[in-house]
Design a protein around this motif. Structure first.
Motif, PDB file in Angstrom:
ATOM      1  N   PHE A 303       8.005  -2.336  10.427  1.00 29.16           N
ATOM      2  CA  PHE A 303       6.618  -2.039  10.058  1.00 29.16           C
ATOM      3  C   PHE A 303       6.295  -2.618   8.679  1.00 29.16           C
ATOM      4  CE2 PHE A 303       3.869   1.075   7.770  1.00 29.16           C
ATOM      5  CZ  PHE A 303       2.685   0.788   8.426  1.00 29.16           C
ATOM      6  N   SER A 304       7.168  -2.345   7.698  1.00 27.42           N
ATOM      7  CA  SER A 304       6.935  -2.822   6.330  1.00 27.42           C
ATOM      8  C   SER A 304       6.900  -4.347   6.281  1.00 27.42           C
ATOM      9  CB  SER A 304       8.024  -2.303   5.391  1.00 27.42           C
ATOM     10  OG  SER A 304       8.010  -0.900   5.345  1.00 27.42           O
ATOM     11  N   HIS A 305       7.784  -4.977   7.052  1.00 25.51           N
ATOM     12  CA  HIS A 305       7.850  -6.444   7.060  1.00 25.51           C
ATOM     13  C   HIS A 305       6.535  -7.041   7.559  1.00 25.51           C
ATOM     14  CE1 HIS A 305       9.619 -10.420   7.276  1.00 25.51           C
ATOM     15  NE2 HIS A 305       9.300 -10.510   8.571  1.00 25.51           N
ATOM     16  N   ASN A 306       5.986  -6.468   8.626  1.00 26.95           N
ATOM     17  CA  ASN A 306       4.731  -6.983   9.177  1.00 26.95           C
ATOM     18  C   ASN A 306       3.553  -6.740   8.245  1.00 26.95           C
ATOM     19  OD1 ASN A 306       5.165  -8.188  11.904  1.00 26.95           O
ATOM     20  ND2 ASN A 306       6.119  -6.206  12.296  1.00 26.95           N
ATOM     21  N   VAL A 307       3.557  -5.593   7.569  1.00 28.37           N
ATOM     22  CA  VAL A 307       2.486  -5.311   6.605  1.00 28.37           C
ATOM     23  C   VAL A 307       2.541  -6.311   5.455  1.00 28.37           C
ATOM     24  CG1 VAL A 307       1.630  -3.645   4.913  1.00 28.37           C
ATOM     25  CG2 VAL A 307       2.296  -2.866   7.180  1.00 28.37           C
ATOM     26  N   THR A 308       3.761  -6.581   4.974  1.00 29.34           N
ATOM     27  CA  THR A 308       3.933  -7.544   3.872  1.00 29.34           C
ATOM     28  C   THR A 308       3.420  -8.925   4.266  1.00 29.34           C
ATOM     29  OG1 THR A 308       5.891  -6.337   3.129  1.00 29.34           O
ATOM     30  CG2 THR A 308       5.612  -8.562   2.282  1.00 29.34           C
ATOM     31  N   ASP A 313      -1.874  -6.512  13.428  1.00 28.77           N
ATOM     32  CA  ASP A 313      -1.766  -6.148  14.850  1.00 28.77           C
ATOM     33  C   ASP A 313      -0.334  -5.752  15.202  1.00 28.77           C
ATOM     34  OD1 ASP A 313      -4.393  -6.396  15.767  1.00 28.77           O
ATOM     35  OD2 ASP A 313      -4.230  -8.578  15.814  1.00 28.77           O
ATOM     36  N   GLU A 314       0.627  -6.540  14.698  1.00 29.62           N
ATOM     37  CA  GLU A 314       2.028  -6.246  14.982  1.00 29.62           C
ATOM     38  C   GLU A 314       2.459  -4.935  14.322  1.00 29.62           C
ATOM     39  OE1 GLU A 314       0.754  -9.026  14.113  1.00 29.62           O
ATOM     40  OE2 GLU A 314       1.571 -10.705  15.274  1.00 29.62           O
ATOM     41  N   ALA A 315       2.014  -4.732  13.066  1.00 30.49           N
ATOM     42  CA  ALA A 315       2.350  -3.486  12.359  1.00 30.49           C
ATOM     43  C   ALA A 315       1.733  -2.287  13.065  1.00 30.49           C
ATOM     44  CB  ALA A 315       1.857  -3.561  10.922  1.00 30.49           C
ATOM     45  N   ASN A 316       0.514  -2.469  13.534  1.00 32.20           N
ATOM     46  CA  ASN A 316      -0.224  -1.383  14.195  1.00 32.20           C
ATOM     47  C   ASN A 316       0.495  -0.909  15.457  1.00 32.20           C
ATOM     48  OD1 ASN A 316      -2.277   0.409  14.662  1.00 32.20           O
ATOM     49  ND2 ASN A 316      -3.741  -1.097  15.357  1.00 32.20           N
ATOM     50  N   PHE A 324       4.803   8.965  12.363  1.00 30.20           N
ATOM     51  CA  PHE A 324       5.194   9.290  10.989  1.00 30.20           C
ATOM     52  C   PHE A 324       5.012   8.096  10.046  1.00 30.20           C
ATOM     53  CE2 PHE A 324       7.360  13.076  12.581  1.00 30.20           C
ATOM     54  CZ  PHE A 324       7.211  13.950  11.516  1.00 30.20           C
ATOM     55  N   LEU A 325       4.925   6.890  10.603  1.00 27.14           N
ATOM     56  CA  LEU A 325       4.714   5.711   9.761  1.00 27.14           C
ATOM     57  C   LEU A 325       3.392   5.802   9.001  1.00 27.14           C
ATOM     58  CD1 LEU A 325       6.026   2.906  12.146  1.00 27.14           C
ATOM     59  CD2 LEU A 325       7.118   3.747  10.074  1.00 27.14           C
ATOM     60  N   MET A 326       2.498   6.658   9.473  1.00 22.89           N
ATOM     61  CA  MET A 326       1.244   6.879   8.736  1.00 22.89           C
ATOM     62  C   MET A 326       1.505   7.486   7.367  1.00 22.89           C
ATOM     63  SD  MET A 326      -1.702   8.168  11.299  1.00 22.89           S
ATOM     64  CE  MET A 326      -2.234   7.211  12.709  1.00 22.89           C
ATOM     65  N   MET A 334      -1.282  -1.087   3.556  1.00 22.84           N
ATOM     66  CA  MET A 334      -2.168  -1.483   4.644  1.00 22.84           C
ATOM     67  C   MET A 334      -3.615  -1.092   4.322  1.00 22.84           C
ATOM     68  SD  MET A 334      -1.157  -0.764   8.595  1.00 22.84           S
ATOM     69  CE  MET A 334      -1.543  -1.926   9.898  1.00 22.84           C
ATOM     70  N   TYR A 335      -3.762   0.086   3.704  1.00 25.46           N
ATOM     71  CA  TYR A 335      -5.110   0.547   3.342  1.00 25.46           C
ATOM     72  C   TYR A 335      -5.704  -0.363   2.255  1.00 25.46           C
ATOM     73  CZ  TYR A 335      -8.984   3.513   1.924  1.00 25.46           C
ATOM     74  OH  TYR A 335     -10.238   3.977   1.622  1.00 25.46           O
ATOM     75  N   GLU A 336      -4.858  -0.829   1.345  1.00 19.90           N
ATOM     76  CA  GLU A 336      -5.333  -1.760   0.314  1.00 19.90           C
ATOM     77  C   GLU A 336      -5.815  -3.059   0.955  1.00 19.90           C
ATOM     78  OE1 GLU A 336      -2.055  -2.063  -2.385  1.00 19.90           O
ATOM     79  OE2 GLU A 336      -2.815  -0.446  -3.659  1.00 19.90           O
ATOM     80  N   GLN A 337      -5.107  -3.488   2.004  1.00 16.40           N
ATOM     81  CA  GLN A 337      -5.561  -4.678   2.725  1.00 16.40           C
ATOM     82  C   GLN A 337      -6.868  -4.405   3.454  1.00 16.40           C
ATOM     83  OE1 GLN A 337      -2.640  -7.000   4.875  1.00 16.40           O
ATOM     84  NE2 GLN A 337      -0.960  -6.142   3.671  1.00 16.40           N
ATOM     85  N   TRP A 338      -7.039  -3.157   3.921  1.00 10.65           N
ATOM     86  CA  TRP A 338      -8.311  -2.774   4.535  1.00 10.65           C
ATOM     87  C   TRP A 338      -9.446  -2.866   3.525  1.00 10.65           C
ATOM     88  CZ3 TRP A 338     -11.818  -1.861   8.058  1.00 10.65           C
ATOM     89  CH2 TRP A 338     -12.868  -0.986   7.797  1.00 10.65           C
ATOM     90  N   LEU A 339      -9.199  -2.440   2.311  1.00 11.43           N
ATOM     91  CA  LEU A 339     -10.239  -2.506   1.280  1.00 11.43           C
ATOM     92  C   LEU A 339     -10.671  -3.948   1.017  1.00 11.43           C
ATOM     93  CD1 LEU A 339      -8.968   0.156  -1.304  1.00 11.43           C
ATOM     94  CD2 LEU A 339     -10.802   0.399   0.378  1.00 11.43           C
TER      95      LEU A 339
END
Length: 712
Positions: A303-308, A313-316, A324-326, A334-339
């Motif tokens: 998960f962390s690798h895909n976010v980085t 889509d892959e992380a999601n 629990f990954l939430m 991920m939220y910072e990328q959303w911003l």
């Protein structure tokens, strides 16, 4: 839900204690068994019965057991008049036996330091006990109904007690005073402190409150899913998330700041009785006897690798496998990328490209906060489009007018860009005018032309020209590093606080604070003092800097106090410092000196110098550290009085019932003392409510009472 392993204990799970150092957990259950499990293999290590199995069925409002470590627990059985601090080893034995409750104990809670415990009973009485000395430290004012929840603040100074009448009363145990009394309108099922005076409270009616106990005020409120009855609360170590167990076998995860629901698990077992967490696992205990061990960090690396890499889509996709990954820190990334994505989404919506905006937002829609923000943006599409048109056509007066009439536009990216443009130009204008107001006036007016017809900006521009000399004066103060004079100027003329210069000075303050914290952490006290002295020049940080200088002086004074035998003053200094770095050399010196001091006092008691010791330690009650010394010595003195009279041939003259009742007003009986009394065929008496002494009552010199001689 992530992968998990199940343990079946056949009866309700009542406690879980995680010890990361030994990689083991201790589990207790309704059969009063103590089970050790190896965390690395998840295999059972040892099962020990610490008492006879309970006869009554599990009761959510009879939670009178608390694990203190892998091999210690506090336990006040419903079917007993005594409470015990039990040591679980090859032989089960009690460290202390307590008698201060006179009704069934309903709830217990351990302090963060693990030095104290608070217990409450069905008569509304609650007590704070010291687990090291067995002292009954505080007798808190009674509530009108059964105690339903208890908790300590993170620094152990506050204790909050909740009753079935829907009240929450908070006490300061250091100052011996009541802090607040709140009514929340429902039975409090569980509560935990977050930071300072902020606490989370879970109510029977499904509400979750964030409260400030000092103000006695509800700060935020949310509601759990309809139809659930909460049973337990666990706040994650990072204090960003909390988990609430229910009697319907659910675990609900909430974000602590916003109280937004992150996810809900339905386990389909009995009610949730225990929640706990280790570095690798999350534990859920049930009244039906199961213990679920969840691998809550499953798929964490992927998960962390895909976010980085920005592959949302892959992380999601991993959230479908492990919700629990939430709660993982990468979700915040991920939220910072959303911003960032939100800026382009806002532009797309403003241009009417709804489908493109939704497509760009789709990878973030797993997150409830992102979903909510997207729904708001979609509802504001028309207004956003109108605002963007105004900005593109440079019609700033109309743009600001729209934002005033439609307040939610002030939260939009368009408004933020507009304000950023204004702040940049306004800051540049101030710098130009401070250099040469006459020469640069026309250039400044031309620069700010687009904002002159905006009423609030026009007022600021007029103010700037009116006070040109003040802007110049402020610049000169900073150039000369006369920060006191600068802040005095900003206090006198508040509009100077809105300038770019004030913001830059603020950054400098924060930089000095960070350097100061590093110097303190590395025990470079001379450097820290220099930095704190420099920080004193900055008015907003002056009190903070003064406090740090005083702390440094105090910590450095410890060695002098200890070398000259001024233990009372050393105790006062350490008490005033509060939570301080225990790795500091001076604190280590204090701890060793404290041990030596206790040895000397105990030796004097054994030599019969009881009054001398008593008079010497009486002043120590005035501070926290001294109070602990006082407690330990008074217990030693009283036990010496009891055991020395047991040895004497004329011990029959002692009124043992009154003497022991007097002793039990202050301390619990140890196993060693109990054995010696029973060997002398003396049975310790049971205490009553009438035996209780007032809160803060002083310790007498002696607790020995003698029988009256009969005349004739």
């Amino acid at each position: 839900m992530p992968s998990r392993r199940w343990f079946s204990l056949d009866v309700a799970v009542t406690g879980v204690y995680v010890d990361e150092a030994s990689q083991q957990i201790a589990i207790t259950d309704r059969a009063r068994r103590h089970t050790l499990v190896d965390l690395t293999t998840l295999n059972l290590v040892k099962v020990t019965n610490f008492s006879k199995p309970a006869q009554a069925p599990f009761d959510y409002y009879q939670r009178s057991l608390c694990l203190l470590g892998l091999d210690q627990l506090f336990f006040w059985p419903r079917d007993s008049e005594y409470g015990y601090l039990i040591k679980v080893g090859k032989v089960i034995s009690f460290v202390f036996r307590f008698t201060h409750h006179h009704a069934s104990v309903s709830k217990v809670a351990l302090s963060r330091s693990k030095h104290k415990l608070v217990s409450g009973d069905e008569k509304g009485r609650s007590y704070v006990i010291n687990l090291a000395s067995g002292a009954i430290e505080h007798r808190l004012p009674a509530l009108p109904d059964t105690i339903s929840a208890l908790c300590f603040s993170r620094d152990d100074s506050l204790v909050s007690v909740a009753g079935f009448d829907g009240s929450i009363v908070t006490h300061n145990t250091l100052l011996l005073e009541s802090v607040s009394h709140m009514k929340v309108g429902s039975v409090v099922e569980a509560m935990e402190y977050l930071e300072g005076t902020t606490a989370l409270v879970v109510l029977r009616d499904g509400r979750v409150l964030k409260i400030d106990v000092r103000l006695g005020k509800i700060l935020k409120e949310t509601k759990l899913p309809l139809g659930v009855w909460p049973s337990t609360l666990f706040v994650a170590p990072n204090k960003k998330f909390c988990f609430i167990g229910t009697r319907q076998s659910n675990v609900v995860a909430l974000h602590v700041t916003s109280l937004e629901q992150m996810f809900v698990f339905d386990f389909g077992c009995g009610g949730v009785s225990v929640l706990a967490q280790s570095e690798a696992f999350f534990f859920v205990g049930f009244t039906s006897g199961e213990l679920a061990v969840l691998n809550y960090r499953e798929y964490e690396k992927e998960f962390s690798h895909n976010v980085t890499l920005g592959k949302m889509d892959e992380a999601n996709a991993f959230f479908d496998k492990n919700a629990f990954l939430m709660t993982h820190e990468s979700t915040w990334n991920m939220y910072e990328q959303w911003l960032e994505a939100k800026k382009s989404i806002t532009v797309l919506l403003s241009e009417g490209a709804l489908e493109k905006a939704q497509q760009e937002a789709r990878p973030f829609m797993f997150h409830p906060k992102c979903r909510l923000e997207m729904e708001l943006l979609e509802g504001q599409q028309g207004e956003l489009a109108a605002l963007l048109r105004c900005i593109k056509t440079r019609d700033f007066p109309r743009a600001y007018d729209m934002c005033e009439k439609t307040p939610f536009l002030k939260q939009s990216e368009h408004y933020k860009k507009l304000e950023q443009m204004w702040r940049t130009l306004y800051g540049k204008a101030q710098r130009l005018l401070s250099r040469d107001p006459v020469l640069n006036k026309s250039a400044v007016l031309e620069m700010l032309t687009l904002f002159l017809k905006v009423p609030e900006k026009n007022h600021e521009i007029a103010l700037m020209f009116k006070h040109l000399s003040l802007f110049q004066q402020a610049q000169e103060c900073i150039r000369a590093q006369e920060f006191k004079a600068y802040f005095a100027l900003t206090e006198k003329h508040a509009f100077l606080k809105e300038t770019a210069l004030y913001e830059k000075v603020g950054w400098l303050q924060e930089e000095l604070k960070q350097k100061l914290q590093r110097a303190l952490g590395e025990q470079h006290f001379e450097e820290a003092t220099t930095l704190a002295s420099a920080l004193q020049e900055f008015a907003p940080s002056a009190s903070y800097a003064t406090q740090k200088i005083n702390h440094i002086k105090q910590i450095l004074s410890l060695d002098t106090l200890l070398s000259t035998g001024r233990m009372l003053e050393a105790c006062a200094v350490v008490s005033e410092l509060g939570v301080w770095n225990e790795e500091y050399v001076q604190i280590q010196h204090y701890k060793k000196a404290k041990e030596r001091f206790l040895v000397v006092l105990k030796k004097q008691i054994l030599e019969g110098k009881m009054r001398d010791v008593y008079e010497r330690i009486t002043p120590f009650m005035g501070n926290k550290e001294g109070y602990e010394i006082h407690q330990e010595i008074m217990r030693f003195l009283y036990e010496y009085q009891l055991t020395s009279h047991l040895k004497k041939a004329l011990h029959v003259r002692v009124n043992w019932k009154m003497s022991l009742r007097h002793f039990l007003q202050f301390f619990a009986i140890t196993k060693a003392l109990d054995d010696r009394l029973r060997l002398a065929q003396i049975v310790p008496p049971k205490t009553t409510q009438e035996d209780e002494i007032p809160e803060g009552a002083p310790y007498p010199l002696s607790i020995i009472h003698y029988r009256q001689e009969k005349e004739g």
